[in-house]
Enzyme design. Structure first.
Site, mmCIF file in Angstrom:
data_model
loop_
_atom_site.group_PDB
_atom_site.id
_atom_site.type_symbol
_atom_site.label_atom_id
_atom_site.label_comp_id
_atom_site.label_asym_id
_atom_site.label_seq_id
_atom_site.Cartn_x
_atom_site.Cartn_y
_atom_site.Cartn_z
ATOM 1 N N SER A 130 -13.498 38.481 19.580
ATOM 2 C CA SER A 130 -12.703 37.474 20.218
ATOM 3 C C SER A 130 -11.291 37.615 19.789
ATOM 4 O O SER A 130 -10.944 38.585 18.978
ATOM 5 C CB SER A 130 -13.030 36.139 19.548
ATOM 6 O OG SER A 130 -12.218 34.940 19.865
ATOM 7 N N TYR B 28 -15.885 31.860 11.133
ATOM 8 C CA TYR B 28 -15.966 32.340 12.537
ATOM 9 C C TYR B 28 -15.086 33.375 12.965
ATOM 10 O O TYR B 28 -15.202 34.311 13.636
ATOM 11 C CB TYR B 28 -15.672 31.113 13.617
ATOM 12 C CG TYR B 28 -15.749 31.645 15.192
ATOM 13 C CD1 TYR B 28 -16.905 32.146 15.601
ATOM 14 C CD2 TYR B 28 -14.574 31.729 15.944
ATOM 15 C CE1 TYR B 28 -16.784 32.753 16.852
ATOM 16 C CE2 TYR B 28 -14.405 32.328 17.217
ATOM 17 C CZ TYR B 28 -15.817 32.648 17.735
ATOM 18 O OH TYR B 28 -15.692 33.133 18.989
HETATM 19 N N1 LIG Z 1 -15.893 30.534 24.695
HETATM 20 C C1 LIG Z 1 -14.670 30.844 24.100
HETATM 21 O O1 LIG Z 1 -13.761 30.433 23.882
HETATM 22 C C2 LIG Z 1 -15.101 32.306 23.405
HETATM 23 C C3 LIG Z 1 -13.885 32.998 22.976
HETATM 24 C C4 LIG Z 1 -14.034 34.229 22.365
HETATM 25 C C5 LIG Z 1 -15.180 34.798 22.068
HETATM 26 N N2 LIG Z 1 -16.448 34.109 22.435
HETATM 27 C C6 LIG Z 1 -17.609 34.719 22.071
HETATM 28 O O2 LIG Z 1 -18.562 34.672 23.310
HETATM 29 C C7 LIG Z 1 -19.727 34.827 22.992
HETATM 30 C C8 LIG Z 1 -20.563 33.716 24.013
HETATM 31 O O3 LIG Z 1 -20.058 32.402 23.597
HETATM 32 P P1 LIG Z 1 -19.727 31.443 24.791
HETATM 33 O O4 LIG Z 1 -18.377 30.950 24.673
HETATM 34 O O5 LIG Z 1 -20.473 31.851 26.175
HETATM 35 O O6 LIG Z 1 -20.736 30.218 24.264
HETATM 36 P P2 LIG Z 1 -21.895 29.358 24.874
HETATM 37 O O7 LIG Z 1 -21.374 28.780 26.052
HETATM 38 O O8 LIG Z 1 -21.768 28.123 23.684
HETATM 39 O O9 LIG Z 1 -23.104 30.091 24.621
HETATM 40 C C9 LIG Z 1 -23.596 30.744 23.738
HETATM 41 C C10 LIG Z 1 -25.019 31.288 23.976
HETATM 42 O O10 LIG Z 1 -25.537 31.511 22.719
HETATM 43 C C11 LIG Z 1 -26.824 31.301 22.658
HETATM 44 N N3 LIG Z 1 -27.250 31.116 21.317
HETATM 45 C C12 LIG Z 1 -26.639 30.318 20.312
HETATM 46 N N4 LIG Z 1 -27.484 30.432 19.150
HETATM 47 C C13 LIG Z 1 -28.454 31.229 19.286
HETATM 48 C C14 LIG Z 1 -29.538 31.725 18.473
HETATM 49 N N5 LIG Z 1 -29.716 31.064 17.198
HETATM 50 N N6 LIG Z 1 -30.622 32.391 18.952
HETATM 51 C C15 LIG Z 1 -30.569 32.727 20.492
HETATM 52 N N7 LIG Z 1 -29.034 32.568 21.208
HETATM 53 C C16 LIG Z 1 -28.482 31.655 20.758
HETATM 54 C C17 LIG Z 1 -26.818 29.950 23.477
HETATM 55 O O11 LIG Z 1 -28.304 29.726 23.918
HETATM 56 P P3 LIG Z 1 -29.411 28.513 23.347
HETATM 57 O O12 LIG Z 1 -28.490 27.438 22.898
HETATM 58 O O13 LIG Z 1 -30.312 28.437 24.738
HETATM 59 O O14 LIG Z 1 -29.835 29.408 22.269
HETATM 60 C C18 LIG Z 1 -25.960 30.379 24.752
HETATM 61 O O15 LIG Z 1 -26.654 31.049 25.272
HETATM 62 C C19 LIG Z 1 -19.959 34.356 21.506
HETATM 63 O O16 LIG Z 1 -20.288 35.456 20.686
HETATM 64 C C20 LIG Z 1 -18.499 33.844 21.116
HETATM 65 O O17 LIG Z 1 -18.209 34.191 19.792
HETATM 66 C C21 LIG Z 1 -16.216 32.668 23.310
#
Ligand SMILES: NC(=O)c1ccc[n+]([C@@H]2O[C@H](COP(=O)([O-])OP(=O)(O)OC[C@H]3O[C@@H](n4cnc5c(N)ncnc54)[C@H](OP(=O)(O)O)[C@@H]3O)[C@@H](O)[C@H]2O)c1
Length: 257
Positions: free
Chosen positions: A143, A156
């Protein structure tokens, strides 16, 4: 480069039930890869799998799994035993926006486990499988939060700095092995992340997850780090020239909101 022959026939995407993971799955299926998709919410995974299998000539296999469970790695390895895996996308992750002292012990433990331990252990467990191929890839979701301290999201930001440094080091170690490693660094993106983290009001402007995924996949094999958006690349460049205490102070005032 033909993406399917380089990284196919099978990919693994963790955290595919929402957000960036869902879009990685969609775009990998569009590129002709079969995908083993992993998350806790099976209904979401099954819906995505049916849609993609009816629109593309690919197989999508669902694995309902809590990756913070103690036997998670074994369960995942069991599910990919007879598959030729060419690409691992370590995407599952979450953040929490709170003062450090207000966090629950179990939430901090799960965050460090999901964001740091799982990408390391999965990459390690699959490395021999990937090395047996001519070409393969590992994508780790870091990130822009990993480039400086993030007060009120202290753990985080530190997990994402870990993902970034781990990926860069691994990419360097594996140079010439045929395994491409990429750290993807999105800024705030329009997914469920902010609702989960409680950070909706802090980040009102959100990037499109489809664009993050498309541009990052196009960078795989070409560089070790992809930072999404010119504005973020510029900010990160200037923050390197600024004393760290000042960078921390600016981050503090932005994230306190
Ligand atoms: N969105 C942002 O602003 C942003 C920015 C920088 C980096 N990121 C990174 O991008 C990645 C994806 O995030 P996102 O933005 O797509 O968030 P998101 O929409 O909340 O999706 C997170 C995913 O992770 C899964 N997950 C969470 N806890 C889990 C567990 N214990 N076991 C298995 N799966 C789990 C969730 O599925 P379930 O709840 O169904 O398990 C969901 O599919 C993360 O690593 C995050 O740090 C995001």
């Amino acid at each position: 480069m033909n993406f399917e022959s380089t990284y196919g026939p099978w990919a693994i995407v963790t955290g595919a039930s929402a957000g960036l993971g869902e879009h990685y799955t969609r775009q990998l299926a569009e590129r002709g890869l079969n995908v083993l998709i992993v998350a806790r919410r099976l209904d979401r995974l099954s819906e995505l799998a049916s849609e993609l299998m009816s629109n593309h000539q690919v197989e999508i296999e669902c694995l309902a799994l809590d990756l913070t469970a103690t036997d998670a790695i074994e369960s995942l390895l069991g599910a990919c035993q007879n598959k030729d895996i060419g690409l691992l996308v370590n995407n599952a992750g979450f953040g929490i926006k709170k003062a450090f002292a207000e966090n629950e012990y179990s939430a901090l433990r799960d965050m460090v486990r999901l964001n740091c331990e799982i990408p390391v252990l999965l990459s390690h467990a699959l490395l021999d499988k990937l090395k047996n191929r001519d070409t393969a890839g590992i994508i780790n979701l870091a990130s822009v939060a990993g480039f400086q301290p993030t007060p009120f999201m202290s753990v985080y930001g530190a997990t994402k700095a870990f993902d970034l440094l781990f990926s860069e080091a691994l990419s360097s170690e594996l140079e010439g092995s045929g395994i491409d490693v990429l750290a993807v660094c999105p800024g705030s993106t329009d997914t469920e992340f902010h609702a989960v983290a409680g950070s909706e009001s802090t980040f009102p402007k959100l990037d499109d997850p489809r664009s993050v995924v498309l541009k990052s996949l196009n960078c795989l094999g070409k560089r070790a780090v992809y930072i999404h958006g010119f504005r973020h690349r510029l900010l990160i460049f200037f923050s390197r020239l600024t004393p760290r205490f000042l960078v921390t102070r600016v981050a503090h005032s932005m994230l306190k909101k």
